[in-house]
Write an enzyme that holds these catalytic residues in place. Structure first.
Site, PDB file in Angstrom:
ATOM      1  N   GLU A 244       3.163  -0.013   6.702  1.00 44.75           N
ATOM      2  CA  GLU A 244       2.318   1.109   6.263  1.00 44.75           C
ATOM      3  C   GLU A 244       2.220   1.118   4.742  1.00 44.75           C
ATOM      4  O   GLU A 244       3.104   0.611   4.053  1.00 44.75           O
ATOM      5  CB  GLU A 244       2.949   2.408   6.812  1.00 44.75           C
ATOM      6  CG  GLU A 244       2.307   3.707   6.385  1.00 44.75           C
ATOM      7  CD  GLU A 244       0.866   3.900   6.822  1.00 44.75           C
ATOM      8  OE1 GLU A 244       0.031   3.036   6.518  1.00 44.75           O
ATOM      9  OE2 GLU A 244       0.570   4.943   7.441  1.00 44.75           O
ATOM     10  N   ASP A 245       1.150   1.687   4.222  1.00 45.31           N
ATOM     11  CA  ASP A 245       1.007   1.756   2.764  1.00 45.31           C
ATOM     12  C   ASP A 245       1.922   2.841   2.185  1.00 45.31           C
ATOM     13  O   ASP A 245       2.766   2.567   1.362  1.00 45.31           O
ATOM     14  CB  ASP A 245      -0.462   1.961   2.330  1.00 45.31           C
ATOM     15  CG  ASP A 245      -1.140   3.164   2.976  1.00 45.31           C
ATOM     16  OD1 ASP A 245      -0.531   3.844   3.837  1.00 45.31           O
ATOM     17  OD2 ASP A 245      -2.308   3.437   2.627  1.00 45.31           O
TER      18      ASP A 245
ATOM     19  N   ASP B 172       3.684   9.843   3.557  1.00 45.06           N
ATOM     20  CA  ASP B 172       3.502  11.053   2.762  1.00 45.06           C
ATOM     21  C   ASP B 172       4.056  12.231   3.573  1.00 45.06           C
ATOM     22  O   ASP B 172       5.264  12.449   3.602  1.00 45.06           O
ATOM     23  CB  ASP B 172       2.000  11.155   2.456  1.00 45.06           C
ATOM     24  CG  ASP B 172       1.633  12.222   1.436  1.00 45.06           C
ATOM     25  OD1 ASP B 172       2.402  12.450   0.506  1.00 45.06           O
ATOM     26  OD2 ASP B 172       0.554  12.826   1.588  1.00 45.06           O
TER      27      ASP B 172
ATOM     28  N   PHE C 290      -0.852  11.460  -6.899  1.00 44.06           N
ATOM     29  CA  PHE C 290      -1.768  10.673  -6.095  1.00 44.06           C
ATOM     30  C   PHE C 290      -1.959   9.319  -6.769  1.00 44.06           C
ATOM     31  O   PHE C 290      -2.254   9.240  -7.953  1.00 44.06           O
ATOM     32  CB  PHE C 290      -3.116  11.380  -5.933  1.00 44.06           C
ATOM     33  CG  PHE C 290      -3.946  10.774  -4.834  1.00 44.06           C
ATOM     34  CD1 PHE C 290      -3.723  11.109  -3.501  1.00 44.06           C
ATOM     35  CD2 PHE C 290      -4.939   9.846  -5.129  1.00 44.06           C
ATOM     36  CE1 PHE C 290      -4.463  10.529  -2.483  1.00 44.06           C
ATOM     37  CE2 PHE C 290      -5.693   9.268  -4.108  1.00 44.06           C
ATOM     38  CZ  PHE C 290      -5.459   9.611  -2.785  1.00 44.06           C
TER      39      PHE C 290
ATOM     40  N   ARG D  98      -8.926  -0.126  -3.686  1.00 48.83           N
ATOM     41  CA  ARG D  98      -7.893  -0.785  -2.875  1.00 48.83           C
ATOM     42  C   ARG D  98      -7.554  -2.172  -3.417  1.00 48.83           C
ATOM     43  O   ARG D  98      -6.466  -2.678  -3.184  1.00 48.83           O
ATOM     44  CB  ARG D  98      -8.376  -0.935  -1.426  1.00 48.83           C
ATOM     45  CG  ARG D  98      -8.619   0.376  -0.695  1.00 48.83           C
ATOM     46  CD  ARG D  98      -8.843   0.087   0.787  1.00 48.83           C
ATOM     47  NE  ARG D  98      -9.427   1.188   1.521  1.00 48.83           N
ATOM     48  CZ  ARG D  98      -8.724   2.188   2.073  1.00 48.83           C
ATOM     49  NH1 ARG D  98      -7.429   2.231   1.944  1.00 48.83           N
ATOM     50  NH2 ARG D  98      -9.335   3.146   2.744  1.00 48.83           N
TER      51      ARG D  98
HETATM   52  P1  IMP Z   1       0.818  11.062   6.022  1.00 52.28           P
HETATM   53  O1  IMP Z   1       0.306  11.135   7.413  1.00 52.28           O
HETATM   54  O2  IMP Z   1       0.694  12.375   5.298  1.00 52.28           O
HETATM   55  O3  IMP Z   1       2.194  10.457   5.897  1.00 52.28           O
HETATM   56  O4  IMP Z   1      -0.224  10.194   5.217  1.00 52.28           O
HETATM   57  C1  IMP Z   1      -0.165   8.855   5.091  1.00 52.28           C
HETATM   58  C2  IMP Z   1      -1.535   8.374   4.653  1.00 52.28           C
HETATM   59  O5  IMP Z   1      -2.092   9.209   3.626  1.00 52.28           O
HETATM   60  C3  IMP Z   1      -1.415   7.032   4.022  1.00 52.28           C
HETATM   61  O6  IMP Z   1      -1.495   6.016   4.987  1.00 52.28           O
HETATM   62  C4  IMP Z   1      -2.555   7.019   3.032  1.00 52.28           C
HETATM   63  O7  IMP Z   1      -3.733   6.545   3.623  1.00 52.28           O
HETATM   64  C5  IMP Z   1      -2.731   8.459   2.630  1.00 52.28           C
HETATM   65  N1  IMP Z   1      -2.108   8.751   1.323  1.00 52.28           N
HETATM   66  C6  IMP Z   1      -1.018   9.518   1.079  1.00 52.28           C
HETATM   67  N2  IMP Z   1      -0.728   9.567  -0.224  1.00 52.28           N
HETATM   68  C7  IMP Z   1      -1.656   8.800  -0.844  1.00 52.28           C
HETATM   69  C8  IMP Z   1      -1.871   8.434  -2.219  1.00 52.28           C
HETATM   70  O8  IMP Z   1      -1.152   8.809  -3.166  1.00 52.28           O
HETATM   71  N3  IMP Z   1      -2.943   7.626  -2.451  1.00 52.28           N
HETATM   72  C9  IMP Z   1      -3.758   7.168  -1.467  1.00 52.28           C
HETATM   73  N4  IMP Z   1      -3.580   7.473  -0.176  1.00 52.28           N
HETATM   74  C10 IMP Z   1      -2.541   8.275   0.139  1.00 52.28           C
HETATM   75 MG    MG Z   2      -3.186   4.782   5.412  1.00 51.73          MG
END
Ligand code: IMP
Ligand code: MG
Length: 177
Positions: free
Chosen positions: A95-96, A99, A148, A161
């Protein structure tokens, strides 16, 4: 040189990925994991990580969407699913960024119903302070504070990206769009 505020350089990222690769190689010795790329954000990280692995593996690509555009969270959606039987398989999710944890907890629940042997997570970035759902990340590239960030697979409104480094944005006006 970058136009944006670099928080992780290309060199820092690549050297950390070599360490992660070595760790994954040790942990998965004798196994043939299914390495799952979470599109679109993890594509760059995934490509670099798998090229540091010397264990047999297969690749799958899934797409979930939680963020619509910009920096605010929307509803969860499974757009592209795995198309193989994962019963008894060792799954390594790439995963990237983790969050809130909502994306991964949703996806892991779904995977566990299909009886894999194991499920582990490798994330380029971990933002533990932002967690609202409990998710344990097994392999963390870097822990970051709440800002962010863009680049190295991460987007702002589908842009940036392709940057080989990670940059922080304070406001969208910083961006050359
Ligand atoms: P979560 O479901 O809140 O854990 O969100 C994860 C997803 O939110 C990641 O796979 C990203 O696509 C997006 N995301 C969260 N933080 C960032 C950021 O700082 N930059 C870009 N995308 C983010
Ligand atoms: Mg993502």
């Amino acid at each position: 040189m970058s136009k944006y505020k670099v928080v992780l350089s290309e060199e820092q990222i690549q050297s950390r990925i070599k360490e992660l690769g070595a760790q994954i190689n040790r942990d998965y010795k004798g196994k043939t994991p299914v390495v799952i790329c979470m599109l679109k954000g993890a594509i760059v990280f995934f490509s670099d990580v798998v090229r540091c692995l010397d264990i047999p593996l297969t690749m799958e690509f899934v797409r979930l969407s939680s963020y619509k555009n910009g920096t605010t969270s929307g509803d969860m959606e499974l757009i592209t699913d795995i198309d193989i039987d994962i019963t008894g398989k060792d799954l390594l999710i790439i995963e990237d960024v983790v969050d809130s944890g909502k994306t991964l907890s949703f996806f892991i629940e779904l995977l566990k119903k299909r009886n894999p042997a194991s499920v582990k997570i490798c994330a380029f970035l971990d933002k533990p302070e932002r967690r609202t759902v409990d998710v344990k990340v097994d392999y963390v590239g870097f822990r970051v504070e709440c800002g962010f960030v863009i680049g190295y697979g991460l987007d702002y409104a589908e842009r940036f990206r392709e940057l080989p480094y990670l940059a922080e944005i304070n406001s969208p006006e910083d961006l050359d769009m």
